[in-house]
Design an enzyme around this catalytic site. Structure first.
Site, short mmCIF file in Angstrom:
data_model
loop_
_atom_site.label_atom_id
_atom_site.label_comp_id
_atom_site.label_asym_id
_atom_site.label_seq_id
_atom_site.Cartn_x
_atom_site.Cartn_y
_atom_site.Cartn_z
CG ASN A 166 -2.39 0.23 0.84
OD1 ASN A 166 -2.69 1.14 0.06
ND2 ASN A 166 -3.27 -0.59 1.38
N GLY A 226 -7.88 -3.03 -3.78
CA GLY A 226 -6.78 -3.81 -3.22
C GLY A 226 -7.10 -4.34 -1.84
CG ASP A 227 -7.60 -1.68 1.26
OD1 ASP A 227 -6.41 -2.02 1.40
OD2 ASP A 227 -7.98 -0.49 1.20
N GLY A 244 -6.63 -10.17 -12.81
CA GLY A 244 -6.66 -11.10 -11.70
C GLY A 244 -5.43 -11.02 -10.83
N GLY A 274 -10.12 1.04 -2.77
CA GLY A 274 -10.68 -0.04 -1.97
C GLY A 274 -10.60 -1.40 -2.64
#
Length: 320
Positions: free
Chosen positions: A167, A259-260, A232, A257
């Site tokens: 991140n 990636g989270d 993917g 959001g």
């Protein structure tokens, strides 16, 4: 009995523009909650796992809102402390019709940025079987960096698993060199590392997913999952590797959001004993759901909603 997963970091009240355009021209905003770690905490709770979040909030309206919001989402908030000396951070976020939104942060000197090593509650932490971390808290202040290292050491020492999402936030670091060194040091101490392809290229010097994975596997990490966006994710362990296709969406509303959401699905899957492929498919699914809603985690599904989404995309048949 151990609870499932805990994380820590800074949550901010987020004001999303009511209409597209430069932030300076917006008159109305919609209140939401933002924060990478809080996204995962909420996401895991919605999937039915016992989830906790550790932070410090100001004794103010924003801090009260965050604590009450998380309690409604059934996230364990016993790891939260309130501090009258510092405020709770907030941010402004533009509304876009396509692409990434503009975000302005108001977080300097926030309560969360004062967390330090002395705030690590080993009894609370080790009441969970997994710790999820991101590279944001280590970037905020020297004290939050010390907290991050101590939290990881505590969990690893207790035999708990740790996932780490880089991140990257370059604006929070004094230099790119420092960011690369600290992030890689923390990543190599984790069990599961979850970089995006661009992050992996910056951190390892290669854009080849296999080489990115090998960089961390060679230093003791047990699983690397490289996020490939709409395509993917690629994964590799000491014993297996593969690519799990992403989910097609008709329209991308907001990429923040995603990636989270991926981390949420992966962690939930692995903690529930799914195969790596199945866990990553869950992560891909939640990431694709996330980009179709405005808030950072507003669209994250419940366990039942995720099951129905996967069933439809894998079979073409909708469930009632």
């Amino acid at each position: 009995m151990l609870k499932d997963s805990v994380t820590f970091g800074e949550a901010m009240v987020m004001f999303v523009a009511g209409q597209p355009g430069p932030l300076k021209d917006i008159d109305t905003f919609i209140r939401r909650l933002a924060g990478a770690e809080v996204n995962v905490a909420v996401g895991l709770s919605r999937l039915g796992l016992s989830s906790g979040w550790i932070s410090r909030l100001g004794e103010d309206a924003f801090g009260n809102y965050i604590a009450e919001y998380l309690a409604r989402e059934q996230v364990d908030i016993h790891g939260i402390t309130h501090d009258s000396r510092y405020p709770t951070g907030f941010q402004l976020k533009s509304k876009v019709l396509e692409g990434d939104p503009q975000v302005q942060y108001f977080r300097k000197g926030s309560a969360a940025s004062s967390l330090g090593e002395a705030d690590v509650d080993s009894g609370y932490l080790t009441g969970f079987r997994h710790l999820h971390m991101t590279g944001i808290p280590p970037a905020l202040t020297k004290s939050t960096r010390a907290f991050a290292y101590a939290a990881m050491e505590t969990m690893k020492g207790a035999g708990r698993s740790v996932s780490f999402d880089p991140n990257l936030r370059p604006s929070l670091w004094s230099s790119k060199e420092e960011m690369r060194a600290v992030i890689n040091d923390l990543a190599c101490r984790a069990d599961w590392v979850l970089p995006g392809i661009e992050e992996g290229e910056f951190l390892t010097g290669s854009r080849d997913p296999q080489k990115i994975a090998d960089f961390y596997l060679n230093q003791g990490v047990s699983l690397v999952a490289v996020k490939l966006g709409p395509e993917g994710a690629y994964f590799r362990t000491p014993n297996e590797e593969g690519t799990v296709q992403g989910f097609k969406v008709k329209k991308v509303v907001d990429t923040v959001g995603a990636g989270d959401g991926f981390a949420t699905g992966l962690i939930a899957g692995l903690l529930r004993g799914l195969s790596i492929t199945e866990a990553i498919r869950q992560g891909n699914a939640i990431g694709s759901i996330a980009v179709q809603s405005v808030g950072d985690h507003d669209g994250y599904p419940t366990k039942e909603e995720l099951k129905a989404y996967l069933h439809y995309h894998l079979t073409g048949v909708r469930t009632r």
